[in-house]
Design an enzyme around this catalytic site. Structure first.
Site, PDB file in Angstrom:
ATOM      1  N   GLU A 113       0.877  -1.172   0.000  1.00  0.00           N
ATOM      2  CA  GLU A 113       0.000   0.000   0.000  1.00  0.00           C
ATOM      3  C   GLU A 113       0.912   1.219   0.000  1.00  0.00           C
ATOM      4  O   GLU A 113       1.249   1.777   1.021  1.00  0.00           O
ATOM      5  CB  GLU A 113      -0.926   0.017   1.222  1.00  0.00           C
ATOM      6  CG  GLU A 113      -1.965   1.126   1.120  1.00  0.00           C
ATOM      7  CD  GLU A 113      -2.860   1.232   2.339  1.00  0.00           C
ATOM      8  OE1 GLU A 113      -3.846   1.984   2.268  1.00  0.00           O
ATOM      9  OE2 GLU A 113      -2.581   0.575   3.361  1.00  0.00           O
ATOM     10  N   GLN A 125      -0.386   7.337   5.883  1.00  0.00           N
ATOM     11  CA  GLN A 125       0.871   6.942   5.262  1.00  0.00           C
ATOM     12  C   GLN A 125       1.947   7.989   5.585  1.00  0.00           C
ATOM     13  O   GLN A 125       1.661   9.186   5.656  1.00  0.00           O
ATOM     14  CB  GLN A 125       0.696   6.839   3.743  1.00  0.00           C
ATOM     15  CG  GLN A 125      -0.314   5.790   3.306  1.00  0.00           C
ATOM     16  CD  GLN A 125       0.236   4.383   3.338  1.00  0.00           C
ATOM     17  OE1 GLN A 125       1.438   4.178   3.203  1.00  0.00           O
ATOM     18  NE2 GLN A 125      -0.634   3.411   3.510  1.00  0.00           N
ATOM     19  N   HIS A 179      -5.440   6.136  -2.035  1.00  0.00           N
ATOM     20  CA  HIS A 179      -4.708   7.302  -1.534  1.00  0.00           C
ATOM     21  C   HIS A 179      -4.400   8.237  -2.707  1.00  0.00           C
ATOM     22  O   HIS A 179      -3.245   8.522  -3.019  1.00  0.00           O
ATOM     23  CB  HIS A 179      -3.430   6.858  -0.816  1.00  0.00           C
ATOM     24  CG  HIS A 179      -3.697   6.254   0.524  1.00  0.00           C
ATOM     25  ND1 HIS A 179      -3.966   7.008   1.640  1.00  0.00           N
ATOM     26  CD2 HIS A 179      -3.756   4.962   0.922  1.00  0.00           C
ATOM     27  CE1 HIS A 179      -4.173   6.202   2.680  1.00  0.00           C
ATOM     28  NE2 HIS A 179      -4.061   4.961   2.270  1.00  0.00           N
ATOM     29  N   ASN A 203     -12.182   6.394   1.604  1.00  0.00           N
ATOM     30  CA  ASN A 203     -11.115   6.811   2.513  1.00  0.00           C
ATOM     31  C   ASN A 203      -9.807   6.997   1.755  1.00  0.00           C
ATOM     32  O   ASN A 203      -9.439   6.176   0.915  1.00  0.00           O
ATOM     33  CB  ASN A 203     -10.937   5.781   3.625  1.00  0.00           C
ATOM     34  CG  ASN A 203     -12.184   5.660   4.495  1.00  0.00           C
ATOM     35  OD1 ASN A 203     -12.898   4.658   4.451  1.00  0.00           O
ATOM     36  ND2 ASN A 203     -12.461   6.690   5.257  1.00  0.00           N
ATOM     37  N   ARG A 211     -20.148  17.954  -9.471  1.00  0.00           N
ATOM     38  CA  ARG A 211     -19.522  18.476 -10.690  1.00  0.00           C
ATOM     39  C   ARG A 211     -18.079  17.974 -10.856  1.00  0.00           C
ATOM     40  O   ARG A 211     -17.476  18.216 -11.903  1.00  0.00           O
ATOM     41  CB  ARG A 211     -19.552  20.015 -10.680  1.00  0.00           C
ATOM     42  CG  ARG A 211     -20.935  20.600 -10.950  1.00  0.00           C
ATOM     43  CD  ARG A 211     -20.882  22.105 -11.177  1.00  0.00           C
ATOM     44  NE  ARG A 211     -20.479  22.826  -9.979  1.00  0.00           N
ATOM     45  CZ  ARG A 211     -21.314  23.238  -9.026  1.00  0.00           C
ATOM     46  NH1 ARG A 211     -22.615  22.993  -9.152  1.00  0.00           N
ATOM     47  NH2 ARG A 211     -20.874  23.894  -7.977  1.00  0.00           N
ATOM     48  N   ASP A 232     -16.410  -0.647   9.796  1.00  0.00           N
ATOM     49  CA  ASP A 232     -16.175  -0.525  11.236  1.00  0.00           C
ATOM     50  C   ASP A 232     -16.969   0.607  11.872  1.00  0.00           C
ATOM     51  O   ASP A 232     -16.846   0.851  13.073  1.00  0.00           O
ATOM     52  CB  ASP A 232     -14.682  -0.350  11.539  1.00  0.00           C
ATOM     53  CG  ASP A 232     -14.099   0.945  10.977  1.00  0.00           C
ATOM     54  OD1 ASP A 232     -14.806   1.650  10.223  1.00  0.00           O
ATOM     55  OD2 ASP A 232     -12.929   1.246  11.285  1.00  0.00           O
ATOM     56  N   ASP A 258      -8.278  -3.522   7.097  1.00  0.00           N
ATOM     57  CA  ASP A 258      -7.249  -2.480   7.179  1.00  0.00           C
ATOM     58  C   ASP A 258      -6.694  -2.426   8.608  1.00  0.00           C
ATOM     59  O   ASP A 258      -6.289  -1.372   9.100  1.00  0.00           O
ATOM     60  CB  ASP A 258      -7.810  -1.121   6.762  1.00  0.00           C
ATOM     61  CG  ASP A 258      -6.722  -0.077   6.473  1.00  0.00           C
ATOM     62  OD1 ASP A 258      -5.583  -0.482   6.183  1.00  0.00           O
ATOM     63  OD2 ASP A 258      -7.009   1.131   6.560  1.00  0.00           O
TER      64      ASP A 258
END
Length: 366
Positions: A113, A125, A179, A203, A211, A232, A258
């Site tokens: 990831e 991250q 991400h 997320n 738009r 969760d 995750d």
């Protein structure tokens, strides 16, 4: 061995039994009397960073075994070990350390990831490690893993991302979009190049706007894409979870945890990618800015949450097992209660609490 109950298959519920012979499902059949319990396939978690106080993110093989064992006790019989954005050296060392565990069957593969992610949407991250995709770097890691590398999450707007998607796809590695601050069109370009998974959709992404729909609408609407969803109650409101599952259907939605090392552990301080994470009331957040930092979720809890959000039991089970197995190329091996597949199954009571786990026909001590 024969286990009686309400058997959840990909096509519906069979009031009957599952017969296990050795490490394989021999048959699924109906019966006149049925035990008051659910029998579901072993869960398939394609995105997790650790659990039970142990992490995958440092590349420690002993810790990886313990993390996998923790999730196995919660019904996850197939698990992909997810790293976070890291220097090349750590990715290299972790790949070398985990490849034997993949060969052994402890892990179903390795997931990077990052580090090829958006600075703007990096979430938890480590921004110090983010960089553009490198074909040389990826080629070396693919060769080192010897088939252990299962999936890579990247942001398609980064320079070189589309070429990386094509390279990974050519080597049988699943590519996920995540991400990312990509536009709608940039996201669809990644799908056209071969991306087939959306990493924890909603997320770590540019939020949708009527738009400027961005990656969320693109991924939810793209027929080839399986959308990961973290059930969760923190990452997604239950209404958002139910909406997304309805848009995609259960064949394009995959429940994931995750999870980080704090899953199954007390509240307190933990580490993720070289950053301090504070867990309070079972919610993990970065100490530096409060960003959600993974979860403390297990797949059995994710299933309960999905059913509680109004998703039908048969659909939720497909999202927890059948669809994620297909997303990483394991359909026909695991992910469903069908004759000929590996005998991975979970027995749940009426409250959907785990009462028994079998992996390859062998009972797991809970």
């Amino acid at each position: 061995m024969r286990i009686d109950g309400r058997v959840v298959t990909p096509t519906g519920v069979v009031h009957g039994y599952v017969e296990v012979r050795g490490d394989t499902i021999a048959s699924v059949g109906a019966a006149d009397t049925v035990a008051d319990r659910w029998i579901v396939p072993g869960f398939v978690d394609i995105h997790t960073h650790g659990g039970g106080g142990h992490t995958f993110t440092t590349g420690d093989a002993a810790a990886a075994r313990e993390a996998a064992a923790f999730h196995l006790r919660h019904g996850t019989t197939t698990l992909v070990a997810s790293l976070v954005s890291s220097p090349y050296e750590l990715m290299r060392d972790a790949t070398a350390a985990f490849a034997p565990l993949v060969a052994e069957g402890v892990l179903a593969g390795i997931h990077y990831e990052g580090p090829y992610l958006s600075q703007v949407r990096c979430g938890a991250q480590n921004p110090d490690h983010l960089r553009d995709p490198s074909l040389d770097e990826l080629s070396a890691l693919i060769a080192l893993g010897g088939g252990a590398l299962r999936m890579v999450t990247l942001a398609p707007e980064r320079p070189g991302a589309l070429e990386a998607i094509e390279l990974l796809g050519a080597h049988g590695v699943v590519v996920a979009v995540g991400h990312t601050d990509a536009t709608y069109d940039q996201t669809l370009a990644a799908v056209a190049a071969g991306a087939t998974v959306g990493t924890h959709v909603f997320n770590g992404m540019r939020p949708p706007h009527h738009r400027e729909p961005g990656p969320v609408f693109a991924l939810l609407g793209a027929a080839p894409v399986v959308c990961e969803l973290i059930a969760d109650g923190t990452h997604l409101h239950d209404g958002t979870l139910a909406f997304a599952a309805k848009v995609t259907g259960p064949d394009r939605a995959a429940l994931i945890t995750d999870a980080m090392a704090a899953a199954g552990m007390p509240d307190g301080e933990y580490e993720l990618g070289g950053q301090t994470v504070v867990v309070a009331d079972r919610v993990a957040r970065l100490a530096r800015d409060g960003s959600i930092a993974g979860s403390t979720l297990t797949m059995d809890a994710a299933l309960r949450r999905a059913v509680g959000a109004g998703i039908a039991m048969t659909d939720a089970v497909r999202m927890a097992a059948t669809t994620p197995a297909r997303a990483i190329g394991l359909a026909g091996e695991v992910g469903a209660l069908e004759p000929g597949l590996r005998a991975d199954l979970v027995v749940l009571d009426d409250a959907l609490q785990v009462r028994q786990v079998l992996r390859a026909g062998s009972p797991i001590a809970l």
